[in-house]
Scaffold this motif. Structure first.
Motif, PDB file in Angstrom:
ATOM      1  N   TRP A 310       0.668  -1.050   0.443  1.00 32.48           N
ATOM      2  CA  TRP A 310      -0.036   0.010  -0.057  1.00 32.48           C
ATOM      3  C   TRP A 310       0.806   0.958  -0.069  1.00 32.48           C
ATOM      4  O   TRP A 310       1.113   2.186  -0.810  1.00 32.48           O
ATOM      5  N   TRP A 311       1.281   1.464   1.074  1.00 29.26           N
ATOM      6  CA  TRP A 311       2.679   2.971   1.349  1.00 29.26           C
ATOM      7  C   TRP A 311       3.293   2.611  -0.206  1.00 29.26           C
ATOM      8  O   TRP A 311       3.808   4.276  -0.820  1.00 29.26           O
ATOM      9  N   ASN A 312       3.661   1.489  -0.735  1.00 29.49           N
ATOM     10  CA  ASN A 312       5.291   1.290  -1.914  1.00 29.49           C
ATOM     11  C   ASN A 312       4.159   2.107  -3.225  1.00 29.49           C
ATOM     12  O   ASN A 312       4.910   3.141  -4.148  1.00 29.49           O
ATOM     13  N   MET A 313       2.440   1.742  -3.262  1.00 29.07           N
ATOM     14  CA  MET A 313       2.275   2.407  -4.399  1.00 29.07           C
ATOM     15  C   MET A 313       2.096   3.755  -4.513  1.00 29.07           C
ATOM     16  O   MET A 313       1.912   4.259  -5.384  1.00 29.07           O
ATOM     17  N   ILE A 314       1.440   3.910  -3.055  1.00 25.71           N
ATOM     18  CA  ILE A 314       1.290   5.941  -2.587  1.00 25.71           C
ATOM     19  C   ILE A 314       2.828   6.538  -2.924  1.00 25.71           C
ATOM     20  O   ILE A 314       2.867   7.837  -3.844  1.00 25.71           O
ATOM     21  N   ASP A 315       3.568   5.882  -2.357  1.00 28.94           N
ATOM     22  CA  ASP A 315       5.159   6.852  -2.394  1.00 28.94           C
ATOM     23  C   ASP A 315       5.409   6.359  -4.691  1.00 28.94           C
ATOM     24  O   ASP A 315       5.803   7.886  -4.876  1.00 28.94           O
ATOM     25  N   HIS A 316       4.923   5.808  -5.083  1.00 31.53           N
ATOM     26  CA  HIS A 316       5.525   5.741  -6.501  1.00 31.53           C
ATOM     27  C   HIS A 316       4.629   6.836  -6.820  1.00 31.53           C
ATOM     28  O   HIS A 316       4.607   7.544  -8.221  1.00 31.53           O
ATOM     29  N   LEU A 317       3.058   6.278  -6.785  1.00 28.70           N
ATOM     30  CA  LEU A 317       1.917   7.719  -7.236  1.00 28.70           C
ATOM     31  C   LEU A 317       2.849   9.252  -7.128  1.00 28.70           C
ATOM     32  O   LEU A 317       2.399   9.803  -8.224  1.00 28.70           O
ATOM     33  N   ILE A 318       2.876   9.144  -6.138  1.00 33.88           N
ATOM     34  CA  ILE A 318       3.356  10.970  -5.747  1.00 33.88           C
ATOM     35  C   ILE A 318       4.753  11.040  -5.996  1.00 33.88           C
ATOM     36  O   ILE A 318       5.261  11.884  -6.832  1.00 33.88           O
ATOM     37  N   THR A 319       5.952  10.234  -6.261  1.00 29.92           N
ATOM     38  CA  THR A 319       7.146  10.460  -7.178  1.00 29.92           C
ATOM     39  C   THR A 319       6.887  10.726  -8.233  1.00 29.92           C
ATOM     40  O   THR A 319       7.568  11.654  -9.147  1.00 29.92           O
ATOM     41  N   LEU A 352      -4.574  -0.486  -9.823  1.00 34.00           N
ATOM     42  CA  LEU A 352      -5.200   0.531  -8.862  1.00 34.00           C
ATOM     43  C   LEU A 352      -4.448   2.576  -9.832  1.00 34.00           C
ATOM     44  O   LEU A 352      -4.541   2.726  -9.004  1.00 34.00           O
ATOM     45  N   SER A 353      -3.098   1.946  -9.723  1.00 33.75           N
ATOM     46  CA  SER A 353      -2.299   3.290 -11.128  1.00 33.75           C
ATOM     47  C   SER A 353      -3.175   4.002 -12.122  1.00 33.75           C
ATOM     48  O   SER A 353      -3.343   5.331 -12.269  1.00 33.75           O
ATOM     49  N   ASN A 354      -3.497   2.717 -12.947  1.00 33.49           N
ATOM     50  CA  ASN A 354      -3.881   3.131 -13.841  1.00 33.49           C
ATOM     51  C   ASN A 354      -5.551   3.761 -13.309  1.00 33.49           C
ATOM     52  O   ASN A 354      -6.041   4.422 -14.101  1.00 33.49           O
ATOM     53  N   ILE A 355      -6.485   3.609 -12.787  1.00 34.10           N
ATOM     54  CA  ILE A 355      -8.192   4.069 -11.503  1.00 34.10           C
ATOM     55  C   ILE A 355      -7.075   5.567 -11.089  1.00 34.10           C
ATOM     56  O   ILE A 355      -7.654   5.965 -11.355  1.00 34.10           O
ATOM     57  N   LEU A 416      -7.633   1.965 -21.942  1.00 32.70           N
ATOM     58  CA  LEU A 416      -7.668   0.675 -22.182  1.00 32.70           C
ATOM     59  C   LEU A 416      -7.336   0.420 -20.689  1.00 32.70           C
ATOM     60  O   LEU A 416      -6.885  -0.513 -19.917  1.00 32.70           O
ATOM     61  N   GLY A 417      -7.137   1.787 -19.715  1.00 36.57           N
ATOM     62  CA  GLY A 417      -6.478   1.862 -18.894  1.00 36.57           C
ATOM     63  C   GLY A 417      -7.603   0.948 -17.525  1.00 36.57           C
ATOM     64  O   GLY A 417      -6.180  -0.369 -17.038  1.00 36.57           O
ATOM     65  N   LEU A 418      -8.871   0.724 -17.820  1.00 41.43           N
ATOM     66  CA  LEU A 418      -9.731   0.496 -17.322  1.00 41.43           C
ATOM     67  C   LEU A 418      -9.734  -0.748 -16.992  1.00 41.43           C
ATOM     68  O   LEU A 418     -10.192  -1.601 -16.639  1.00 41.43           O
ATOM     69  N   SER A 419      -9.842  -1.052 -19.107  1.00 43.01           N
ATOM     70  CA  SER A 419      -9.762  -2.535 -19.167  1.00 43.01           C
ATOM     71  C   SER A 419      -9.116  -3.890 -18.516  1.00 43.01           C
ATOM     72  O   SER A 419      -8.973  -4.323 -18.735  1.00 43.01           O
ATOM     73  N   LEU A 420      -7.869  -2.970 -19.072  1.00 38.83           N
ATOM     74  CA  LEU A 420      -6.349  -3.801 -18.001  1.00 38.83           C
ATOM     75  C   LEU A 420      -6.384  -3.596 -16.360  1.00 38.83           C
ATOM     76  O   LEU A 420      -6.101  -5.138 -15.674  1.00 38.83           O
ATOM     77  N   SER A 421      -7.315  -2.679 -15.808  1.00 42.57           N
ATOM     78  CA  SER A 421      -7.194  -2.872 -14.383  1.00 42.57           C
ATOM     79  C   SER A 421      -8.100  -4.258 -13.963  1.00 42.57           C
ATOM     80  O   SER A 421      -8.205  -4.912 -13.134  1.00 42.57           O
TER      81      SER A 421
END
Length: 454
Positions: A310-319, A352-355, A416-421
């Motif tokens: 969870w925290w790694n995903m948020i860090d990557h998004l903000i970065t 999650l990133s795509n959404i 394609l983002g939502l389809s992939l997610s």
């Protein structure tokens, strides 16, 4: 060989085996009974002859007259011999029929013997008389019994043949009746094509059996195939359109730049446009490859602790998205360090990133609320935006490749983002739901099954 013929033959073979076993059993029971009856008759003849020759003084006149009356009643090919206890023939000459001392001794020891010698029946008795003991051997042929058995055998064979013929005809009739629904299914499927896949096999009036279940499953398969063909056609159409647009832009810019000499700034501007279009094409192809790999490849689902993911995903998004306006809401009292799931962390982060990035794009940088909650069985992540919203009739189609709502066509994206997610969440046995109100915002909910320490 057709099923109808095979069923008929198998049924006939089984019936022939059972009926033959019954008829053979009856034949041998009847034959044994008739043989035993003939042995009894032959024994009575031996005793009658003994009375006639040896026991006149032991009977009253009336009893002996009855013996004399019975005496002429001989059996077919009857031959009788009388021997003393010393194995000496008496009263009746042996002639061509002579019995061995071994056989005579056996009669003395056993008091009575009976056996078959080819077609002839033989009975030997040890006859006790007041004038001495004698051995009487009677031999005859059961002509009537053999003829009756032959007739019985003929009747049984004819009956077996008629029964098998009737069975074959009945088997053909019932197999035709049984296979009629299958023939209907075959005829229906033979005339199906892409345009008629949606027409189901009629199941009205069918009995509730395996054939009806087969028809219903074929109908479901055809329905899924029809949907697949529609999705494929839509996919090809949208993919062609999405790839054609940047390619046309690249060619147009290049042709304009080549018509006449340009300044270095103009060439740079043209090249920048080409680079932008190439990046878009590369993004579309990368997403297509990712979707294709999800459909064909096997990704192992590993045991993961949710908190570091969870925290790694948020860090990557903000970065990587410094302009992302993200409000985080932890709406569960459970310890995140005690939450676990089975999955592929990289793929789930991509979904999650795509959404989240979709929410950021369609809300024009307004705040996005990221809510984490839990139930007894699932981890729930909600992404709420304040964007343009989605038409209700478009919500169910958003996970199709390249599908875009009408109010989103002016905003950059590949569809394609939502389809992939959605495919990634299906791989994780999770669920993606979308709630939206036009011009108000959209909420995308992601349900990930919980796991436990094994």
């Amino acid at each position: 060989m057709k099923i109808r013929t095979r069923l008929s033959l198998q049924f006939i073979v089984l019936f022939a085996f059972l009926l033959s076993a019954v008829l053979i059993s009856v034949y041998f029971v009847v034959a044994k009974h008739w043989n035993n009856n003939f042995f009894k008759q032959l024994e009575d003849r031996a005793i009658t002859v003994g009375h006639n020759y040896l026991a006149e003084d032991n009977f009253t006149k009336a009893e002996f007259d009855e013996v004399i009356r019975k005496f002429p009643r001989t059996l077919p090919h009857e031959q009788i011999r009388i021997y003393t206890s010393d194995f000496v023939p008496t009263y009746i000459a042996e002639g061509d029929l002579k019995w061995s001392k071994t056989l005579l001794q056996s009669v003395v020891e056993k008091k009575k013997i009976q056996f078959q010698d080819g077609n002839s029946f033989v009975v030997g008795i040890y006859y006790k008389d007041n004038s001495g003991n004698y051995i009487i051997i009677a031999k005859a042929t059961n002509v009537n019994g053999a003829f009756a058995l032959q007739q019985l055998k003929t009747v049984m064979l004819i009956s077996l043949f008629i029964a098998l013929l009737i069975t074959f005809l009945l088997a053909r009739y019932f197999s035709n009746s049984f296979l009629r629904p299958i023939k209907s299914i075959i005829n229906n499927i033979q005339h199906k094509n892409i345009t008629t896949l949606v027409h189901p096999i009629p199941t009205e009036g069918m009995s509730k059996d395996e054939i009806k279940t087969l028809s219903e499953n074929i109908n479901k398969l055809c329905e899924r195939l029809h949907e697949s063909f529609d999705n494929q056609q839509s996919f090809i159409s949208h993919a062609s359109h999405e790839l054609k647009t940047p390619i046309a832009s690249m060619l147009g810019n290049a042709e304009i730049a080549l018509r006449q000499p340009r300044s270095s700034e103009e060439y740079q501007e043209v090249l920048q446009g080409v680079v932008t279009d190439a990046i878009r094409i590369n993004q579309i192809i990368s997403n297509l490859l990712a979707i294709s790999q999800l459909d064909s490849a096997v990704y192992p689902l590993q045991f993961n602790t949710f908190e570091p993911f969870w925290w790694n995903m948020i860090d990557h998004l903000i970065t990587h998205q410094s302009q992302l306006n993200l409000n985080l809401n932890i709406a569960t009292e459970e310890d995140l360090g005690q939450l676990y799931f089975d999955g592929n962390g990289n793929l789930l982060e991509l979904a999650l990133s795509n959404i989240i990035l979709n929410a950021h794009k369609f809300s024009f940088e307004k705040p996005i609320e990221l809510i984490l909650s839990t139930t007894a069985t699932h981890i729930i992540i909600q992404v709420k935006d304040q964007g343009i919203g989605i038409n209700k009739e478009d919500i169910e189609k958003l996970t199709l490749p390249f599908y875009r709502s009408n109010n989103a066509l002016g905003i950059d994206g590949t569809g394609l983002g939502l389809s992939l997610s959605s495919k990634i969440l299906q791989l994780h046995k999770g669920k993606l739901t979308i709630e939206s109100e036009l011009h108000v915002g959209t909420t995308v909910s992601i349900h990930i099954p919980k796991s436990v320490i094994k």
